[in-house]
Design an enzyme around this catalytic site. Structure first.
Site, PDB file in Angstrom:
ATOM      1  N   TYR A  27       0.838  -1.195   0.000  1.00 15.39           N
ATOM      2  CA  TYR A  27       0.000   0.000   0.000  1.00 15.39           C
ATOM      3  C   TYR A  27       0.875   1.249   0.000  1.00 15.39           C
ATOM      4  CZ  TYR A  27      -4.425  -2.395   1.044  1.00 15.39           C
ATOM      5  OH  TYR A  27      -5.555  -3.164   0.982  1.00 15.39           O
ATOM      6  N   GLU A  72     -15.190   3.770   4.010  1.00 20.67           N
ATOM      7  CA  GLU A  72     -15.242   4.110   2.585  1.00 20.67           C
ATOM      8  C   GLU A  72     -16.671   4.012   2.054  1.00 20.67           C
ATOM      9  OE1 GLU A  72     -12.627   1.221   0.880  1.00 20.67           O
ATOM     10  OE2 GLU A  72     -10.849   2.175   1.717  1.00 20.67           O
TER      11      GLU A  72
END
Length: 179
Positions: A27, A72
């Site tokens: 990431y 999210e």
């Protein structure tokens, strides 16, 4: 990679990180300011996904230790603990069932597809969630400064983390080379 001692929240804000979880997922993550993060995913089940201006709760737990959490539009919940002085992260990602079953829907620039994320969240099963708790090693830290729109500004590509780590991606002012 910068070498500095993190003590305050201001030391953390504006820092750009690349880290690899113990499960191999890579990431890239940027503490854009005190309430917003940007990130790109280079490895794992949603590799290729990238997001800018994600609202997040960003706090310092104690000197040099930071917790960031957000939800999210996909319904995925994320909780990250950064220990940059030790080059460590602990992350827990709570993927809704639909993301586990249809990760390809999320592999895009989310900001341009919020309606699709919300529609998918309503259309497909949410539970049981796939909980992924993992430790990660920080392999890169850069001082990008706060609100730098060049940090996460394009889709991830093969070799991008290596280009960043080797100094081929940003110039000395932390702006993209060859825009």
């Amino acid at each position: 990679m910068i070498e500095k001692h993190f003590t305050t929240l201001d030391d953390f804000l504006g820092t750009h990180f690349i880290y690899t979880y113990d499960n191999g997922w890579e990431y890239e993550w940027y503490a854009k300011n005190d309430h917003t993060v940007d990130y790109r995913i280079h490895g794992g089940m949603v590799a290729g996904r990238w997001v800018t201006d994600q609202e997040a709760d960003i706090v310092m737990l104690t000197a040099g230790i930071y917790k960031i959490s957000w939800t999210e539009p996909t319904g995925t919940d994320v909780a990250l603990d950064f220990l940059p002085n030790d080059h460590k992260v602990h992350g827990t990602i709570f993927f809704p069932k639909w993301v586990e079953e249809h990760p390809e829907i999320t592999v895009t620039y989310q900001n341009e597809h919020i309606d699709l994320m919300e529609t998918s969240r309503e259309k497909y099963a949410t539970y049981p969630k796939l909980v992924v708790p993992e430790f990660a090693n920080i392999t890169y830290m850069g001082e990008a400064g706060q609100d730098n729109e060049d940090v996460i500004s394009e889709a991830p590509y093969e070799g991008m983390p290596d280009d960043i780590r080797s100094g081929k991606y940003f110039d000395e002012k932390y702006h993209r080379v060859n825009k």
